[in-house]
Design an enzyme around this catalytic site. Structure first.
Site, PDB file in Angstrom:
ATOM      1  N   SER A   1     -17.930   6.726   2.945  1.00 39.51           N
ATOM      2  CA  SER A   1     -19.268   6.142   3.108  1.00 39.51           C
ATOM      3  C   SER A   1     -19.821   6.433   4.502  1.00 39.51           C
ATOM      4  CB  SER A   1     -19.201   4.629   2.909  1.00 39.51           C
ATOM      5  OG  SER A   1     -18.349   4.063   3.888  1.00 39.51           O
TER       6      SER A   1
ATOM      7  N   ARG B   1       0.844  -1.211   0.000  1.00 44.58           N
ATOM      8  CA  ARG B   1       0.000   0.000   0.000  1.00 44.58           C
ATOM      9  C   ARG B   1       0.879   1.262   0.000  1.00 44.58           C
ATOM     10  NH1 ARG B   1      -2.903  -3.353  -0.672  1.00 44.58           N
ATOM     11  NH2 ARG B   1      -3.035  -2.209  -2.618  1.00 44.58           N
TER      12      ARG B   1
ATOM     13  N   HIS C   1      -6.795   8.198  11.134  1.00 42.71           N
ATOM     14  CA  HIS C   1      -6.524   6.754  11.059  1.00 42.71           C
ATOM     15  C   HIS C   1      -5.047   6.444  10.808  1.00 42.71           C
ATOM     16  CE1 HIS C   1     -10.989   5.701  10.044  1.00 42.71           C
ATOM     17  NE2 HIS C   1     -10.790   5.895  11.323  1.00 42.71           N
TER      18      HIS C   1
HETATM   19  P1  NAD Z   1     -15.324   3.597   1.994  1.00 44.23           P
HETATM   20  O1  NAD Z   1     -14.737   2.561   1.095  1.00 44.23           O
HETATM   21  O2  NAD Z   1     -16.176   3.133   3.108  1.00 44.23           O
HETATM   22  O3  NAD Z   1     -16.174   4.634   1.146  1.00 44.23           O
HETATM   23  C1  NAD Z   1     -15.685   5.179  -0.042  1.00 44.23           C
HETATM   24  C2  NAD Z   1     -16.647   6.261  -0.471  1.00 44.23           C
HETATM   25  O4  NAD Z   1     -16.033   6.950  -1.536  1.00 44.23           O
HETATM   26  C3  NAD Z   1     -18.000   5.763  -0.954  1.00 44.23           C
HETATM   27  O5  NAD Z   1     -19.006   6.563  -0.377  1.00 44.23           O
HETATM   28  C4  NAD Z   1     -17.966   5.985  -2.467  1.00 44.23           C
HETATM   29  O6  NAD Z   1     -19.225   6.383  -2.985  1.00 44.23           O
HETATM   30  C5  NAD Z   1     -16.989   7.132  -2.562  1.00 44.23           C
HETATM   31  N1  NAD Z   1     -16.228   7.171  -3.806  1.00 44.23           N
HETATM   32  C6  NAD Z   1     -15.652   6.155  -4.496  1.00 44.23           C
HETATM   33  N2  NAD Z   1     -15.027   6.626  -5.585  1.00 44.23           N
HETATM   34  C7  NAD Z   1     -15.208   7.979  -5.553  1.00 44.23           C
HETATM   35  C8  NAD Z   1     -14.801   9.032  -6.403  1.00 44.23           C
HETATM   36  N3  NAD Z   1     -14.069   8.811  -7.498  1.00 44.23           N
HETATM   37  N4  NAD Z   1     -15.163  10.300  -6.074  1.00 44.23           N
HETATM   38  C9  NAD Z   1     -15.909  10.545  -4.968  1.00 44.23           C
HETATM   39  N5  NAD Z   1     -16.318   9.579  -4.133  1.00 44.23           N
HETATM   40  C10 NAD Z   1     -15.972   8.316  -4.428  1.00 44.23           C
HETATM   41  O7  NAD Z   1     -14.083   4.473   2.494  1.00 44.23           O
HETATM   42  P2  NAD Z   1     -13.893   5.301   3.817  1.00 44.23           P
HETATM   43  O8  NAD Z   1     -15.184   5.915   4.213  1.00 44.23           O
HETATM   44  O9  NAD Z   1     -12.706   6.147   3.626  1.00 44.23           O
HETATM   45  O10 NAD Z   1     -13.559   4.202   4.926  1.00 44.23           O
HETATM   46  C11 NAD Z   1     -12.728   3.138   4.734  1.00 44.23           C
HETATM   47  C12 NAD Z   1     -11.418   3.194   5.528  1.00 44.23           C
HETATM   48  O11 NAD Z   1     -10.429   2.829   4.604  1.00 44.23           O
HETATM   49  C13 NAD Z   1     -10.993   4.527   6.057  1.00 44.23           C
HETATM   50  O12 NAD Z   1     -10.852   4.381   7.406  1.00 44.23           O
HETATM   51  C14 NAD Z   1      -9.604   4.790   5.469  1.00 44.23           C
HETATM   52  O13 NAD Z   1      -8.672   4.930   6.513  1.00 44.23           O
HETATM   53  C15 NAD Z   1      -9.212   3.553   4.792  1.00 44.23           C
HETATM   54  N6  NAD Z   1      -8.582   3.660   3.439  1.00 44.23           N
HETATM   55  C16 NAD Z   1      -7.761   4.684   3.104  1.00 44.23           C
HETATM   56  C17 NAD Z   1      -7.201   4.737   1.826  1.00 44.23           C
HETATM   57  C18 NAD Z   1      -6.303   5.871   1.480  1.00 44.23           C
HETATM   58  O14 NAD Z   1      -5.587   6.364   2.344  1.00 44.23           O
HETATM   59  N7  NAD Z   1      -6.315   6.336   0.224  1.00 44.23           N
HETATM   60  C19 NAD Z   1      -7.481   3.771   0.883  1.00 44.23           C
HETATM   61  C20 NAD Z   1      -8.302   2.734   1.262  1.00 44.23           C
HETATM   62  C21 NAD Z   1      -8.864   2.705   2.528  1.00 44.23           C
END
Ligand code: NAD
Length: 247
Positions: free
Chosen positions: A178, A62, A110
């Site tokens: 989400s 990651r 987080h």
């Molecule tokens: P989630 O997966 O629960 O929700 C993702 C949300 O993003 C959804 O509501 C979806 O509709 C929306 N989404 C997807 N593609 C999109 C786009 N192109 N534009 C706008 N919205 C879009 O993710 P979450 O709520 O962040 O929770 C999951 C956990 O995963 C978090 O705690 C986070 O720490 C972690 N996480 C972080 C990363 C990162 O740092 N980039 C990556 C993966 C997961």
């Protein structure tokens, strides 16, 4: 008594969706890469106890992937708001794309991929940038290094500070989350009723009270919203789906 709202203050609450268009999948999508292990197995103290080498490998991958990714126009538009506003980014993301886009006040509730820490209570943190963590690599207190990520069942960081920022913001933008991971998701409740409140995502099961839902990609909507705020007003809502406004 609640603190005064600051007219010039914007709080952004971001989640993994804002980084999707930079090529970093949400964990739901990333899970598929990790065939034999559930997401909980690589993001919980129990998973770490059971197979730390798998957990390290997961986060090393990651971290490498995040280092190769570039901030997108949504991250950059948020950073550009600082030319006219006090902007606090409260992010659930563990990547550093907000910082690399230029945001200077980023709170990671987080944790962060580019830090490691020991496994004792003392928890000294080390900046590791994109370097991998190996088994046998120790903190100076003698404990195995692990990613400085908040796993399921661990305490989320900076909640009080983040809530205070939300309570004083005149504008709140929730993007790419989400709102299903608690307690971070509960932060939206701290936004004031008088604040302008917008949520951008591809889909949303239950919209928090008082938020306007703008359905679509972060890269399409966030630059438009930020331009509106920089032009000095409340935003129009060409993407707004007002029928979904439920408590
Ligand atoms: P989630 O997966 O629960 O929700 C993702 C949300 O993003 C959804 O509501 C979806 O509709 C929306 N989404 C997807 N593609 C999109 C786009 N192109 N534009 C706008 N919205 C879009 O993710 P979450 O709520 O962040 O929770 C999951 C956990 O995963 C978090 O705690 C986070 O720490 C972690 N996480 C972080 C990363 C990162 O740092 N980039 C990556 C993966 C997961």
């Amino acid at each position: 008594m609640k603190p005064e709202i600051q007219a010039n203050k914007i709080v952004i609450l971001s989640g993994s969706g804002i980084s999707v268009e930079s090529g970093i999948p949400t964990f739901r999508d990333a899970n598929g890469l990790w065939h034999n292990y559930s997401w909980e197995a690589v993001a919980s103290p129990a998973g770490w106890q059971a197979h730390p080498e798998v957990v390290l490998e997961f986060y090393n991958e990651r971290r490498k992937h995040a280092a190769e990714a570039q901030p997108n126009v949504a991250h950059r538009a948020i950073a550009a708001l600082e030319s006219a506003y006090e902007v606090i980014v409260v992010t659930q993301n563990v990547d550093d794309l907000h910082e690399r886009a230029g945001s200077t006040n980023v709170i990671h509730v987080h944790g962060q991929l580019n830090y490691a820490r020991g496994t004792s209570e003392g928890r000294k943190r080390y900046r590791i940038n994109d370097a991998p963590i190996s088994m046998g690599q120790l903190c100076e207190d003698g404990t195995q290094l692990r990613p400085d990520i908040v796993w399921f069942g661990e305490d989320v960081e900076y909640m009080t500070e983040s809530r205070r920022h939300l309570e004083t913001a005149a504008k709140v933008l929730v993007v790419g989350t989400s709102l299903s991971v608690f307690p971070a998701a509960s932060l939206v409740k701290a936004a004031r009723s008088r604040a302008e409140k917008i949520l951008v995502a591809l889909a949303m099961d239950k919209l928090p009270y008082g938020f306007r839902f703008m359905r679509g990609k972060a890269t399409s909507i966030v630059p438009f919203l930020c331009q509106g705020w920089l032009a000095g007003g409340q935003n129009g809502d060409p993407y707004s789906d007002s029928n979904t406004t439920v408590s």
